[in-house]
Scaffold this active site. Structure first.
Site: not given
Ligand code: CP
Ligand code: NVA
Length: 317
Positions: A113, A140, A143, A235, A275, A303
């Site tokens: 990430r 993502h 997701q 989101d 999400c 997930r």
């Molecule tokens: N939806 C998602 O990716 O959640 P986290 O940020 O908790 O991993």
């Molecule tokens: N759009 C959000 C998603 C988190 C899972 C972010 O990037 O923070």
């Protein structure tokens, strides 16, 4: 739709999972069907990745991605290693390429990430093992696969199903849009001016939707977007790394809140998706988030199942 037998024939072993559009439409559908099978037949896959190691690098916070990937690896007979970039030499300036080359000597796969999408591309280029995108500023994909699995569980199909995404044209929106049009779902994206999906993303999605015969619409009007929707998805308005813009975003997104009034304009059995993490009172009201139409925790569980399908197909020996 593919059959599960056909789905099991997909061969993407050794590849990276950086974005959905790197794969064929059949492969995306196959991953969803395989995830569904793995969810229903957990024991059958209990030693599928026996002894394999997944490294998980986090340069941003996470609850679902971190825990679902670790649980997925353990359930497949393997192991996962959590690495915060703050604790790695990566946090002191070692390059992502050198990190990728070194980790390739120890591990069987890397999930990361990170911030810019070009950073994950650099890692994937340098690493000799599969690299999986656990969120970048552009995409993502894991997701979106979980979201597709959730739609499939609830509807048993993609064609003729309409998803409306309300809010920020961000990483989650990009991947969801690609997943939707690739599987032939109808998709409406409604964002305030200045927060649209990136033009190149819209262009790619338009091309795919023309191929799959799905309907793809972009509008600034949420009421228009949710007409006929089977799913309304949102989101957060402020993604990780955008905290300085939070006050402005709260104002700019005000009329894009998913509330009972907006839900009432969609199909009678319309489900609510997110999400997570969610901010009740901002992008969604508490009554919708915690109401009967909400499938957010099914999505969150999915997930893990979707990622098991990804890990299995990329890493099985
Ligand atoms: N939806 C998602 O990716 O959640 P986290 O940020 O908790 O991993
Ligand atoms: N759009 C959000 C998603 C988190 C899972 C972010 O990037 O923070």
């Amino acid at each position: 739709m593919l059959t599960i037998e056909k789905a099991k024939e997909i061969n993407i072993k050794g590849k990276d999972m950086l974005k959905l559009i790197d794969f064929s439409k059949d492969t995306i559908e196959a991953l969803v069907l395989l995830a569904d099978d793995m969810k229903k037949n957990k024991e059958k896959y209990a030693s599928a990745l026996q002894g394999q190691l997944l490294g998980m690098i986090f340069e941003k916070h996470s609850t679902r991605t971190r825990v679902s990937f670790e649980a997925a690896m353990i359930q497949l007979g393997g192991h996962a290693m959590f690495m915060s970039s703050n604790d790695l030499q990566l946090g002191r300036g070692e390059t992502i390429e050198d990190t990728g080359k070194v980790l390739s000597g120890y591990l069987d796969g890397i999930m990361i990430r990170t911030h810019s999408h070009s950073r994950i591309e650099a890692l994937a280029e340098a690493a000799t093992i599969p690299v999986i995108n656990g969120l970048t500023d552009l995409y993502h994909p894991c997701q979106a696969l979980a979201d597709l699995l959730t739609v499939y569980e609830l509807k048993g199909k993609f064609k003729g199903v309409k998803m409306a995404y309300v809010g920020d044209g961000n990483n989650v929106a990009h991947s969801l849009m690609m997943g939707a049009v690739m599987t032939g779902m109808d998709f409406a994206l409604t964002t305030p001016a200045g927060y649209e999906a990136l033009p190149e993303m819209k262009e790619i999605a338009q091309k795919i939707s023309a191929e799959t015969g799905s309907t793809l619409t972009f509008t600034e009007d949420p009421e228009e977007a949710v007409k006929g929707a089977d799913f309304i998805y949102t989101d957060v308005w402020t993604s990780m790394g955008q905290e300085e813009e939070a006050a402005k975003r709260l104002k700019d997104f005000e009329v894009y809140q998913v509330n009972e009034e907006l839900m009432a304009l969609a199909e009678a059995d319309c489900k609510f998706m997110h999400c997570l993490p969610a901010h009740r009172g901002e992008e969604v009201t508490a009554d919708v988030m915690d109401g009967e139409a909400s499938v957010v925790f099914q999505q969150a569980e999915n997930r893990m199942h979707a990622q098991k399908a990804v890990l299995y197909t990329l890493m099985k020996k």
